[in-house]
Design a protein around this motif. Structure first.
Motif, PDB file in Angstrom:
ATOM      1  N   LYS A   1      -1.527  11.222   4.091  1.00 19.63           N
ATOM      2  CA  LYS A   1      -2.651  10.552   4.088  1.00 19.63           C
ATOM      3  C   LYS A   1      -3.695  10.966   3.294  1.00 19.63           C
ATOM      4  CE  LYS A   1      -5.982  10.811   7.707  1.00 19.63           C
ATOM      5  NZ  LYS A   1      -6.278  11.030   9.111  1.00 19.63           N
TER       6      LYS A   1
ATOM      7  N   ARG B   1      -3.322   8.575   0.442  1.00 20.88           N
ATOM      8  CA  ARG B   1      -4.374   7.487   0.504  1.00 20.88           C
ATOM      9  C   ARG B   1      -5.808   6.841  -0.446  1.00 20.88           C
ATOM     10  NH1 ARG B   1      -1.123   7.185   4.696  1.00 20.88           N
ATOM     11  NH2 ARG B   1      -2.789   6.642   5.750  1.00 20.88           N
TER      12      ARG B   1
ATOM     13  N   TRP C   1      -4.441   4.982  -2.935  1.00 20.37           N
ATOM     14  CA  TRP C   1      -3.275   3.728  -2.848  1.00 20.37           C
ATOM     15  C   TRP C   1      -2.867   2.956  -1.566  1.00 20.37           C
ATOM     16  CZ3 TRP C   1       0.871   8.545  -4.167  1.00 20.37           C
ATOM     17  CH2 TRP C   1       0.808   8.699  -5.545  1.00 20.37           C
ATOM     18  N   GLY C   2      -2.350   2.277  -2.439  1.00 12.78           N
ATOM     19  CA  GLY C   2      -2.399   0.822  -0.835  1.00 12.78           C
ATOM     20  C   GLY C   2      -3.182  -0.081  -0.459  1.00 12.78           C
TER      21      GLY C   2
END
Length: 294
Positions: free
Chosen positions: A280, A283, A288-289
């Motif tokens: 987590k 990210r 990220w993502g």
């Protein structure tokens, strides 16, 4: 409950979060002990509404503390590690800085996170460290001869490269012609090593990474090794000395000094909230993502 508090300096609006922390701890009737220099900074700040001069202070910690709060950025947590050392006191990082990769509490979630911690709703993430020994011995290295993030050797007072002769478990690996070499823990893999092209390593992995800094030999790449390894370094170059850093602490050593780097015999405990994880954090901090096409 006995609580230690440390900070190095004020980031913008830090007084808001210091006040929230101190108020929450006082409501719980915790015994609060503030690092001596930081208490002086607090009492000089006009935006703090209470005078905390009566609080106890410390210059060194002992094992009687239940939690140790670090207020600032990741650099402040690294400094907090030098106070905690091998005492096993869990560190709670309150991020009032920028990235805050190591922090437990983000300032935007201060109230809710503090309540969870004071209710015991957290887990402990144990982080490995590196220790450094030199031959001949250096007074600049001792007694704080350990690092949570990384140990790095760098050139000093020159634009010329240095040669870092590197052995792993007494076996010759290579000689890096570069600006230096980083030996990083999994915790430190998201710091200096990452900025030099090193891989991200999960904190639970039993590894270290060797990351050259601006290598001349372009086939030199970061290398992940088991954390049971012993790393031996010797530096030579046009200057007679070079720099070795242990997180934020820097020492000057003579060329040909042998540096032995190993896993430390103790760990640092970073407090982690139940709904947080390393994935987590990646990210959130590295974005990220996220779809940037819109």
């Amino acid at each position: 409950m006995k609580i230690g508090i440390y900070g190095q300096f004020y980031h913008e609006n830090s007084e808001i979060y210091i006040q929230m922390l101190l108020d929450a701890l006082q409501k719980r009737e915790a015994e609060v002990v503030i690092e001596e220099n930081f208490l002086g900074i607090i009492n000089q700040n006009q935006d703090i509404t209470k005078n905390f001069s009566a609080f106890s202070t410390f210059t060194k910690l002992d094992a009687s503390f239940d939690l140790f709060f670090s207020i600032g950025g990741d650099g402040t947590i690294l400094k907090a590690v030098t106070f905690v050392a091998d005492l096993g006191i869990p560190i709670v990082g309150i991020n009032t800085g920028r990235l805050g990769f190591l922090a437990t509490i983000q300032k935007e979630e201060m109230t809710e996170s503090l309540n969870q911690i004071l209710e015991g709703e957290y887990s402990i993430s144990e982080r490995s460290l590196l220790t450094v020994e030199t031959f001949p011995k250096s007074e600049e290295i001792q007694p704080l001869n350990f690092a949570l993030n990384e140990v790095a050797v760098n050139r000093r007072n020159t634009t010329s490269m240095i040669k870092v002769e590197t052995l792993v478990n007494d076996k010759y690996l290579t000689s890096y012609w570069s600006d230096g070499l980083i030996v990083a823990t999994p915790t430190g893999s998201t710091g200096y090593s990452l900025s030099c092209g090193g891989p991200v390593i999960d904190p639970d992995a039993n590894n270290f990474v060797l990351t050259p800094i601006a290598p001349h030999n372009l086939n030199a790449r970061p290398l992940v090794i088991p954390d049971s390894s012993t790393i031996s370094l010797k530096v030579s170059g046009r200057e007679n000395t070079f720099l070795v850093s242990m997180d934020s602490r820097i020492a000057t050593l003579e060329n040909e000094t042998e540096i032995i780097i190993k896993k430390a015999p103790f760990t640092i405990k970073l407090l982690q909230l139940h709904d947080d994880s390393f994935i987590k954090t990646l990210r959130k901090k590295l974005l990220w993502g996220e779809d940037k096409r819109n």
